[in-house]
Scaffold this motif. Structure first.
Motif, PDB file in Angstrom:
ATOM      1  N   LEU A   4       0.860  -1.179   0.000  1.00 31.06           N
ATOM      2  CA  LEU A   4       0.000   0.000   0.000  1.00 31.06           C
ATOM      3  C   LEU A   4       0.898   1.231   0.000  1.00 31.06           C
ATOM      4  CD1 LEU A   4      -3.116   0.659   0.325  1.00 31.06           C
ATOM      5  CD2 LEU A   4      -2.566   1.116   2.714  1.00 31.06           C
ATOM      6  N   ASP A 132      -3.817   6.818  -9.910  1.00 34.71           N
ATOM      7  CA  ASP A 132      -3.618   6.192  -8.598  1.00 34.71           C
ATOM      8  C   ASP A 132      -2.137   5.821  -8.435  1.00 34.71           C
ATOM      9  OD1 ASP A 132      -3.216   3.849 -10.042  1.00 34.71           O
ATOM     10  OD2 ASP A 132      -5.146   2.960  -9.498  1.00 34.71           O
ATOM     11  N   THR A 160      -3.327  16.689  -5.319  1.00 38.98           N
ATOM     12  CA  THR A 160      -3.248  16.334  -3.902  1.00 38.98           C
ATOM     13  C   THR A 160      -3.833  14.961  -3.645  1.00 38.98           C
ATOM     14  OG1 THR A 160      -3.423  18.638  -3.350  1.00 38.98           O
ATOM     15  CG2 THR A 160      -3.862  17.095  -1.572  1.00 38.98           C
ATOM     16  N   ARG A 161      -4.975  14.686  -4.250  1.00 42.39           N
ATOM     17  CA  ARG A 161      -5.691  13.446  -3.973  1.00 42.39           C
ATOM     18  C   ARG A 161      -4.916  12.231  -4.484  1.00 42.39           C
ATOM     19  NH1 ARG A 161      -8.958  13.192   0.223  1.00 42.39           N
ATOM     20  NH2 ARG A 161      -9.876  15.195  -0.291  1.00 42.39           N
ATOM     21  N   HIS A 164      -1.597  11.986  -2.137  1.00 44.48           N
ATOM     22  CA  HIS A 164      -1.770  11.618  -0.733  1.00 44.48           C
ATOM     23  C   HIS A 164      -2.744  10.481  -0.478  1.00 44.48           C
ATOM     24  CE1 HIS A 164      -0.022  15.610   0.996  1.00 44.48           C
ATOM     25  NE2 HIS A 164       0.885  14.813   0.494  1.00 44.48           N
ATOM     26  N   SER A 165      -3.381   9.943  -1.519  1.00 42.84           N
ATOM     27  CA  SER A 165      -4.180   8.753  -1.243  1.00 42.84           C
ATOM     28  C   SER A 165      -3.266   7.539  -1.430  1.00 42.84           C
ATOM     29  CB  SER A 165      -5.423   8.682  -2.124  1.00 42.84           C
ATOM     30  OG  SER A 165      -5.067   8.602  -3.459  1.00 42.84           O
ATOM     31  N   LYS A 166      -3.639   6.458  -0.777  1.00 41.82           N
ATOM     32  CA  LYS A 166      -2.823   5.253  -0.872  1.00 41.82           C
ATOM     33  C   LYS A 166      -3.598   4.156  -1.579  1.00 41.82           C
ATOM     34  CE  LYS A 166       0.144   6.024   3.125  1.00 41.82           C
ATOM     35  NZ  LYS A 166       0.644   5.506   4.415  1.00 41.82           N
ATOM     36  N   SER A 167      -2.906   3.411  -2.423  1.00 42.37           N
ATOM     37  CA  SER A 167      -3.535   2.252  -3.063  1.00 42.37           C
ATOM     38  C   SER A 167      -2.459   1.205  -3.310  1.00 42.37           C
ATOM     39  CB  SER A 167      -4.260   2.665  -4.350  1.00 42.37           C
ATOM     40  OG  SER A 167      -3.387   3.320  -5.230  1.00 42.37           O
ATOM     41  N   VAL A 168      -2.903   0.051  -3.761  1.00 38.62           N
ATOM     42  CA  VAL A 168      -2.021  -1.107  -3.835  1.00 38.62           C
ATOM     43  C   VAL A 168      -1.076  -0.998  -5.036  1.00 38.62           C
ATOM     44  CG1 VAL A 168      -1.931  -3.626  -3.962  1.00 38.62           C
ATOM     45  CG2 VAL A 168      -3.803  -2.493  -2.728  1.00 38.62           C
ATOM     46  N   MET A 237      -7.463  11.628 -11.188  1.00 36.81           N
ATOM     47  CA  MET A 237      -8.392  11.214 -10.132  1.00 36.81           C
ATOM     48  C   MET A 237      -9.853  11.330 -10.570  1.00 36.81           C
ATOM     49  SD  MET A 237      -8.723   9.793  -7.273  1.00 36.81           S
ATOM     50  CE  MET A 237      -7.209   9.711  -6.333  1.00 36.81           C
ATOM     51  N   ASN A 240     -11.428   8.095 -11.527  1.00 34.29           N
ATOM     52  CA  ASN A 240     -11.892   7.236 -10.430  1.00 34.29           C
ATOM     53  C   ASN A 240     -13.239   7.697  -9.873  1.00 34.29           C
ATOM     54  OD1 ASN A 240      -9.678   5.444 -10.355  1.00 34.29           O
ATOM     55  ND2 ASN A 240      -8.464   7.032  -9.372  1.00 34.29           N
ATOM     56  N   TYR A 241     -13.365   8.996  -9.689  1.00 39.37           N
ATOM     57  CA  TYR A 241     -14.625   9.526  -9.155  1.00 39.37           C
ATOM     58  C   TYR A 241     -15.793   9.152 -10.078  1.00 39.37           C
ATOM     59  CZ  TYR A 241     -11.661  12.622  -6.272  1.00 39.37           C
ATOM     60  OH  TYR A 241     -10.741  13.130  -5.399  1.00 39.37           O
ATOM     61  N   ASP A 309     -15.443  15.000  -6.154  1.00 35.75           N
ATOM     62  CA  ASP A 309     -15.522  13.701  -5.504  1.00 35.75           C
ATOM     63  C   ASP A 309     -16.632  12.955  -6.240  1.00 35.75           C
ATOM     64  OD1 ASP A 309     -18.085  14.265  -4.353  1.00 35.75           O
ATOM     65  OD2 ASP A 309     -17.127  15.264  -2.658  1.00 35.75           O
TER      66      ASP A 309
END
Lengths: 600, 192
Positions: A4, A132, A160-161, A164-168, A237, A240-241, A309
């Motif tokens: 992650l 991502d 930013t999203r 600073h977001s975490k994914s595999v 991003m 994804n939204y 979002d």
């Protein structure tokens, strides 16, 4: 191996896996962790440069010498680096050069929310945008490949999203792409005098043609055809939204956001009935797609401002808001960020806010001091603006402004872009007091070293910039030092310096509270003796998170005596937050603040 | 495994260990075989401001943040913060509240009141509400910094994940000298 990872960690990992061994940057949210993480890999060189312009020039030098160089900055950092940026587009690079721009839709930690995709078009450079962490790791490799193939700097845009977001992320081994390092003389390519630049200018347009062709077959521009009624063109991003709320629509997902794959867009348009362009901030795709004569729905339904979002996208397309807000009847107090307990800025700005002066401020944690109750700052525009603004204001106001203009700037911000402005106050002589709030670190972005801390990004001991000697060398005659934890001294030095002719430099010296706690410095917290507190609320004027007000009716201890008829309650100190800076003790009239006695 | 993406929202105040807790939770979900995305914002907000972290898991997760009315479980580290995110909750969502009050600056300055009836307000809108004293649990476990693992313990009861996975992830997450305290806090939170 799967892990992650944040988008930023994945960029660092991707660069490492691709064999990159050179990075330069100036810290800035949301980009900072990329360089920090990269610097930890074995065998790489990484540095904090004093600002983004220097970082880019350093990267250009490394690239021209044949290295693959990674240069990292936040969106407004590209403004600082814009001068070399627009011309390195002409010269091209030799090894590889990738510039990360980390944009900040919603201004989570920035002074504006500029859309840096515009820089790609403006500077005629290709730009990629991952959605991502896995893509971030892949795209940094694509970016370096493109850089070498097309002899061009390549932008990689994060938001930013994504940062600073975490994914595999699937980890891979490092592949050694040996850099061909050598000094090569090629003045026609690298000396941008008009004659040479005119020639290179033509090369830029040739390169743009090739990049347009390349974008048509680039593996990360992808068409997914599902429901042919509704098509989405998007990137990053926003993909994804949108996919989250409309999984069955058809998609053109752009991994390369400039230049656009025109034929691919036409093909997609021919396959779906209606096209929505989903993009945060500017109508960057929308305007270019409309210019192709393709009808799309964009900013007439999607907001220009703030990050999206899944709910924002759904509401825009479905034309209705599904959620019922406002069912909470309780008034919810805001919880804005605040200076830490024991922060050295608190004492300084307590004094500045009470001077009859305009306080031209700057960018850092201390910008928070504009808020109540300190109210110690009147302006904040960009890195370094405090000094220039104070100087300009002094010359415009002349006698009216005498003794009333202060510029205040942090240590790292001063090094970033305050030095030339301070030189200007001496050269063009203005009546200003410039304060360097020196807390020995780049605090706001998470404690990075800089040229005055004596340590480099990779932990090597190095020379320490001496601000006092620098001020003198620039021509500032009056250079003073204060301890911002001493309110009396701070106030009297400020008043003395404001009364003088010509510019003064005041060095407010005390390390960041977090730096001290990191170094495990022992602290003795303070307490307020409830039997002595008169409830005057003077200590509350500091806005310290450790001090709170208790009305008598909320107190369980009913034995506390009122000292005056009007007294409504007492102040208390949370010993778990207090680090004993003593500012409140200095303000207290009733002598009720004292050190906590420990029974050891 | 259900196809639908589930969302857990962790909320509280800077310094409560929320980001660490959401890292651990995410790792647990990965070990349990899910795709996971999590999101939070760092930077200026960390200076005593609100902190939230979205953790989303499922077969394939796209957005790292949930939309309004789409969160399954709210793990709230501070009473007042619970109210701020109620509009993110599914009507039948679960809410776990740490019975701790941290005053915002305006309350400290006496300019606004800390609401006295937070739990009542929450239970007026939601059926599945649990209040735990994570600070007491942390104290009992012997380390005040285990509030976040106590909260994870309380959360774990609501998730169908084998206890072995939790223990393994906690073991990797903490150095040996504080692992025992964290495991104790986790188990106390589980039984709270």
């Amino acid at each position: 191996m799967k892990r992650l990872m944040s988008g930023n960690e994945a960029i660092a990992r991707g660069a490492y896996e691709y064999g990159v061994s050179f990075a330069s940057a100036y810290p800035g949210t949301p980009s900072t962790e990329i360089t920090e993480e990269f610097s930890k890999y074995e065998g790489v060189y990484a540095e904090w440069s004093p600002n983004e312009k220097v970082a880019l020039e350093v990267g250009i030098g490394a690239a021209v010498a044949g290295a693959k160089a990674l240069v990292v900055m936040k969106h407004v950092g590209v403004n600082v680096a814009a001068d070399p940026l627009f011309t390195v587009s002409y010269t091209g690079i030799n090894g590889g050069l990738v510039i990360i721009t980390a944009d900040d839709p919603s201004l989570h930690s920035s002074q504006n929310e500029q859309d840096n995709r515009n820089y790609a078009r403006f500077a005629k450079l290709p730009m990629l945008e991952p959605s991502d962490s896995q893509e971030a790791k892949e795209f940094i490799k694509h970016a370096f490949e493109m850089s070498s193939k097309f002899d061009t700097p390549v932008f990689l845009r994060m938001t930013t999203r994504v940062s600073h977001s975490k994914s595999v992320v699937e980890l891979e081994d490092r592949v050694e792409h040996e850099d061909t390092l050598a000094i090569q003389h090629n003045p026609q390519k690298y000396v941008m005098v008009p004659a040479n630049a005119r020639t290179r200018r033509v090369e830029v347009e040739k390169r743009m043609l090739e990049l347009r062709k390349f974008s048509e077959t680039f593996s990360e521009n992808k068409i997914e055809i599902n429901d042919t009624e509704n098509g989405i063109i998007t990137s990053g991003m926003s993909y994804n939204y949108t996919k989250d709320v409309f999984p069955d629509y058809s998609y053109l997902k752009l991994g390369m956001v400039y230049p656009l794959p025109v034929n691919m867009i036409r093909e997609f348009a021919s396959k779906v009935k209606k096209i929505y362009v989903v993009e945060e901030l500017d109508p960057f795709f929308e305007e270019q797609i409309r210019a192709l004569g393709i009808d799309v729905i964009g900013k007439e339904i999607f907001p220009y401002t703030n990050e999206f979002d899944p709910g924002v996208v759904q509401t825009a397309i479905m034309g209705e808001s599904s959620h019922k807000e406002g069912n909470v009847t309780v008034q919810i107090p805001m919880r804005p960020p605040n200076l830490c307990p024991g922060c050295p800025h608190r004492g300084l700005f307590y004094v500045l806010g009470r001077l009859d002066a305009f306080i031209a401020g700057d960018i850092g944690c201390y910008t928070l001091s504009f808020m109540k109750p300190l109210e110690g700052m009147d302006s904040c525009i960009c890195m370094g603006a405090s000094i220039g603004m104070a100087h300009g204001m002094s010359h415009a106001l002349k006698e009216k402004g005498k003794g009333k203009i202060v510029g205040v700037i942090g240590d790292s911000t001063f090094i970033h872009s305050g030095i030339t402005s301070l030189l200007n106050t001496a050269y063009n002589n203005s009546n200003v007091v410039i304060v360097i709030a020196d807390n020995r670190t780049t605090a706001m972005t998470g404690m990075q070293d800089h040229p005055a801390t004596g340590t480099t990004l990779q932990g090597r001991k190095t020379k320490e910039l001496n601000f006092a000697a620098l001020g003198t060398a620039l021509g500032i005659v009056s250079v003073r030092t204060i301890n911002p934890f001493n309110i009396k001294e701070t106030r009297s030095v400020m008043k003395e310096e404001l009364s003088k002719d010509g510019p003064s430099l005041v060095l407010s010296n005390a390390p960041c509270a977090l730096l001290r706690s990191k170094q495990d410095e022992k602290v003795t917290p303070l307490r307020i003796d409830p039997d002595k507190c008169t409830g005057c609320k003077l200590c509350l004027r500091l806005g310290c998170p450790a001090i709170s007000w208790k009305n008598f009716e909320d107190l369980s201890d009913t034995l506390i005596q009122k000292k005056t008829k009007k007294q409504e309650g007492i102040a208390t100190i949370d010993p778990s937050l207090c680090n004993g800076c003593t500012l409140c003790e200095q303000l207290c009239n009733s002598g009720s603040i004292e050190e906590v006695q420990t029974n050891e | 495994m259900s196809n639908a993406t589930k969302s857990i929202l962790l909320a509280g105040v800077g310094g409560q260990g929320i980001l660490r807790a959401s890292d651990i939770l995410s790792q647990v979900m990965i070990e349990a075989g899910y795709d996971v995305k999590k999101s939070e914002v760092h930077g200026m907000a960390q200076r005593g401001g609100c902190v939230t972290s979205h953790v989303r898991y499922g077969k394939k997760v796209y957005s790292p943040i949930a939309k309004k009315e789409d969160v399954d479980i709210l793990l709230s580290f501070e009473k007042l913060e619970t109210l701020r995110y109620l509009n993110f909750m599914k009507p039948d969502g679960t809410i776990i509240i740490n019975n701790t009050e941290i005053y915002p600056p305006s309350v400290n300055l006496g300019e606004s009141k800390y609401p006295r009836n937070v739990v009542e307000e929450v239970t007026r809108h939601f059926n599945d509400v649990r209040v735990i004293n994570a600070s007491d649990i942390a104290n009992q476990a012997g380390n005040m910094r285990t509030v976040n693992t106590a909260m994870l313990g309380a959360l774990s009861v609501k998730l169908n994940i084998g206890i072995k996975i939790w223990e393994d992830v906690l073991h990797i997450a903490f150095p040996e000298n504080v692992f025992k305290e964290n495991l104790d806090a986790f188990n106390l939170g589980r039984n709270a």
